[in-house]
Motif scaffolding. Sequence first.
Motif, PDB file in Angstrom:
ATOM      1  N   TYR A  45      -7.724   4.302  -3.829  1.00 28.24           N
ATOM      2  CA  TYR A  45      -7.045   5.596  -3.724  1.00 28.24           C
ATOM      3  C   TYR A  45      -7.788   6.492  -2.750  1.00 28.24           C
ATOM      4  CZ  TYR A  45      -3.678   4.587  -7.316  1.00 28.24           C
ATOM      5  OH  TYR A  45      -2.632   4.033  -8.007  1.00 28.24           O
ATOM      6  N   LYS A  46      -7.028   7.337  -2.067  1.00 28.53           N
ATOM      7  CA  LYS A  46      -7.630   8.272  -1.122  1.00 28.53           C
ATOM      8  C   LYS A  46      -8.469   9.280  -1.901  1.00 28.53           C
ATOM      9  CE  LYS A  46      -4.036   7.708   2.310  1.00 28.53           C
ATOM     10  NZ  LYS A  46      -2.990   8.319   3.128  1.00 28.53           N
ATOM     11  N   GLU A  51      -2.872   9.499  -4.042  1.00 24.86           N
ATOM     12  CA  GLU A  51      -2.177   8.623  -3.106  1.00 24.86           C
ATOM     13  C   GLU A  51      -2.941   7.322  -2.875  1.00 24.86           C
ATOM     14  OE1 GLU A  51      -0.412   8.807   1.445  1.00 24.86           O
ATOM     15  OE2 GLU A  51      -1.321  10.574   0.570  1.00 24.86           O
ATOM     16  N   PHE A  52      -2.238   6.199  -3.051  1.00 25.80           N
ATOM     17  CA  PHE A  52      -2.814   4.876  -2.809  1.00 25.80           C
ATOM     18  C   PHE A  52      -3.000   4.693  -1.311  1.00 25.80           C
ATOM     19  CE2 PHE A  52      -2.865   0.262  -2.448  1.00 25.80           C
ATOM     20  CZ  PHE A  52      -3.630  -0.105  -3.544  1.00 25.80           C
ATOM     21  N   ASP A  53      -4.154   4.182  -0.917  1.00 17.92           N
ATOM     22  CA  ASP A  53      -4.463   3.967   0.494  1.00 17.92           C
ATOM     23  C   ASP A  53      -4.153   2.513   0.860  1.00 17.92           C
ATOM     24  OD1 ASP A  53      -5.544   3.750   3.042  1.00 17.92           O
ATOM     25  OD2 ASP A  53      -7.290   4.991   2.558  1.00 17.92           O
ATOM     26  N   PHE A  54      -2.944   2.283   1.355  1.00 19.53           N
ATOM     27  CA  PHE A  54      -2.497   0.930   1.679  1.00 19.53           C
ATOM     28  C   PHE A  54      -3.331   0.299   2.791  1.00 19.53           C
ATOM     29  CE2 PHE A  54       1.158   2.809  -0.410  1.00 19.53           C
ATOM     30  CZ  PHE A  54       1.496   1.815  -1.310  1.00 19.53           C
ATOM     31  N   ASP A  55      -3.745   1.106   3.765  1.00 20.65           N
ATOM     32  CA  ASP A  55      -4.582   0.575   4.850  1.00 20.65           C
ATOM     33  C   ASP A  55      -5.914   0.066   4.305  1.00 20.65           C
ATOM     34  OD1 ASP A  55      -2.681   1.140   6.804  1.00 20.65           O
ATOM     35  OD2 ASP A  55      -3.515   3.131   7.224  1.00 20.65           O
TER      36      ASP A  55
END
Length: 67
Positions: A45-46, A51-55
């Motif tokens: 997570y950021k 917010e989930f950090d997909f990168d």
Amino acid sequence: MSAVPTEILDKLAHAESSGINMTSPKAVVDHMLAQGEKEAILFFYKPKSLEFDFDKFHQAVEEMRNR
């Protein structure tokens, strides 16, 4: 030096060896939750966000596969 902690890479490797679809962050997170790995999931997570950090997730999977 690895940007991703070794314990996270180990958990990703365990998910992959368990047959989890590594292209699906949801599948990996569900697997980690089933294993009781709540703290490991927070890594993706950021900071100071819900917010989930997909990168970050995809980079960690790539690093796990290349080690």
